[in-house]
Design an enzyme around this catalytic site. Structure first.
Site, PDB file in Angstrom:
ATOM      1  N   GLY A  31       7.878   2.005   4.276  1.00  0.00           N
ATOM      2  CA  GLY A  31       8.270   3.156   5.075  1.00  0.00           C
ATOM      3  C   GLY A  31       7.117   4.097   5.348  1.00  0.00           C
ATOM      4  N   ALA A  32       7.435   5.291   5.860  1.00  0.00           N
ATOM      5  CA  ALA A  32       6.418   6.255   6.308  1.00  0.00           C
ATOM      6  C   ALA A  32       5.474   5.552   7.283  1.00  0.00           C
ATOM      7  CB  ALA A  32       5.669   6.857   5.130  1.00  0.00           C
ATOM      8  N   HIS A  37       1.266   0.038  10.981  1.00  0.00           N
ATOM      9  CA  HIS A  37       2.480  -0.770  10.883  1.00  0.00           C
ATOM     10  C   HIS A  37       2.930  -1.237  12.273  1.00  0.00           C
ATOM     11  CE1 HIS A  37       2.873   1.860   7.219  1.00  0.00           C
ATOM     12  NE2 HIS A  37       3.045   0.669   6.672  1.00  0.00           N
ATOM     13  N   GLY A 147      -1.341  -6.000   6.716  1.00  0.00           N
ATOM     14  CA  GLY A 147      -2.561  -5.362   7.198  1.00  0.00           C
ATOM     15  C   GLY A 147      -3.728  -5.591   6.257  1.00  0.00           C
ATOM     16  N   LYS A 149      -6.047  -3.682   5.496  1.00  0.00           N
ATOM     17  CA  LYS A 149      -6.431  -2.524   4.664  1.00  0.00           C
ATOM     18  C   LYS A 149      -6.119  -2.812   3.200  1.00  0.00           C
ATOM     19  CE  LYS A 149      -3.915   1.196   4.148  1.00  0.00           C
ATOM     20  NZ  LYS A 149      -3.883   1.392   2.669  1.00  0.00           N
ATOM     21  N   GLN A 153      -4.252  -7.212  -1.787  1.00  0.00           N
ATOM     22  CA  GLN A 153      -2.832  -7.550  -1.798  1.00  0.00           C
ATOM     23  C   GLN A 153      -2.568  -8.851  -1.036  1.00  0.00           C
ATOM     24  OE1 GLN A 153       0.623  -4.619  -1.306  1.00  0.00           O
ATOM     25  NE2 GLN A 153       0.449  -5.474   0.746  1.00  0.00           N
ATOM     26  N   ARG A 187      -0.199   7.315   2.994  1.00  0.00           N
ATOM     27  CA  ARG A 187      -0.665   8.370   2.084  1.00  0.00           C
ATOM     28  C   ARG A 187      -1.450   9.465   2.801  1.00  0.00           C
ATOM     29  NH1 ARG A 187      -0.093   6.553  -3.238  1.00  0.00           N
ATOM     30  NH2 ARG A 187       0.244   4.309  -3.417  1.00  0.00           N
TER      31      ARG A 187
END
Length: 283
Positions: A31-32, A37, A147, A149, A153, A187
């Site tokens: 979210g956010a 995204h 992504g 970034k 991950q 963030r």
């Protein structure tokens, strides 16, 4: 666009989608949402017959409860952005829906889960694997979009896919940046005006280190990046690792690998807000 909160209802919908012969793309998010995204969603829409976007703030990947509490929650705005991007389905389950019982599975794929973020955030990647594997089992996507970034991950998710023998293609998408170079991140909304003003200095240091690296050793380049960023009042490097892009293990010299990446995490401001980025030196 349809919003689902129930696993069974989403699966019933996707059963019909697959029966019609359509490929399904998944964009996992917490979210956010922002333009980064949006770029993932637009790519999925272009490459698949149906696109599912999960919006789930996963508690199992936060090793700091205050970080979880601070994380922005903006579902209405997220849905508006996703509809504009052409997403077909939003999956926004409750914690109870995703984890009706405690997920006690343990995922370890050293060294990719144990270095850098893995070393500094114990349990983080285990939580990532728990939630992403759950989403893969629920949605059964043909392709899943992440992504760059969150570079480490992606390596972790790929290792998990190989381990579980899942039939899903992991699609890596270029990092989307602000005009001043700061990597788009949920963030970033937590940064004060003063903090936002200094945050781009992280990527500036990484970019300038590429030129620096051409005439300096790897160790000197490491010191250059760390000292340059730490010299900015309000920024503090947690770690900067220069690693083999495949194994994620540290390299000592530029000639040690044909694929070399620098990965950094920096604390920004008084709160502080934890920002990550990376840069490729060789590929």
């Amino acid at each position: 666009m349809k919003l689902f909160r129930s696993i069974v209802e989403l699966q019933n919908e996707l059963f019909e989608v697959r029966k019609s012969g359509k490929k399904v793309g998944l964009v996992p998010t917490m979210g956010a949402l922002h333009e980064g995204h949006a770029s993932l969603v637009k790519r999925s829409v272009a490459e698949n017959g149906a696109t599912v976007v999960s919006v789930f703030l996963n508690p199992t990947q936060f090793n700091d409860k205050s970080d979880l509490e601070r994380y922005p929650r903006t579902l209405d705005a997220d849905c508006a952005l996703l509809e504009a991007c052409g997403a077909d389905y939003v999956f926004a389950p409750s914690v109870e829906e995703m984890y009706p019982v405690e997920d006690k599975r343990q995922f370890e794929f050293p060294p990719v889960t144990t270095v850098m973020e893995g070393a500094h955030r114990p349990g983080h990647f285990n939580g990532v694997c728990q939630v992403v594997s759950r989403l893969f089992y629920i949605v059964r996507p043909d392709r899943a979009y992440f992504g760059e970034k969150d570079w480490q991950q992606i390596a972790v998710v790929k290792a998990m896919v190989r381990f579980l023998k899942l039939d899903v293609q992991i699609v890596e998408c270029t990092t989307i940046r602000e005009a001043d170079g700061l990597a788009k991140s949920s963030r970033n909304t937590l940064l004060s005006a003063d903090e936002r003003a200094i945050a781009p200095r992280i990527y500036e240091a990484l970019q300038s280190s590429r030129k620096y690296a051409k005439t300096h050793t790897l160790a000197e380049t490491h010191e250059y990046v760390v000292s340059t960023i730490n010299a900015v009042d309000g920024l503090e490097v947690e770690y900067f690792s220069i690693v083999d892009g495949d194994t994620l293990l540290d390299v000592a010299n530029w000639d040690d690998s044909a694929y070399v990446v620098g990965c950094i995490t920096v604390y920004c401001g008084k709160t502080p807000i934890r920002l990550i980025d990376h840069i490729t030196y060789k590929k």
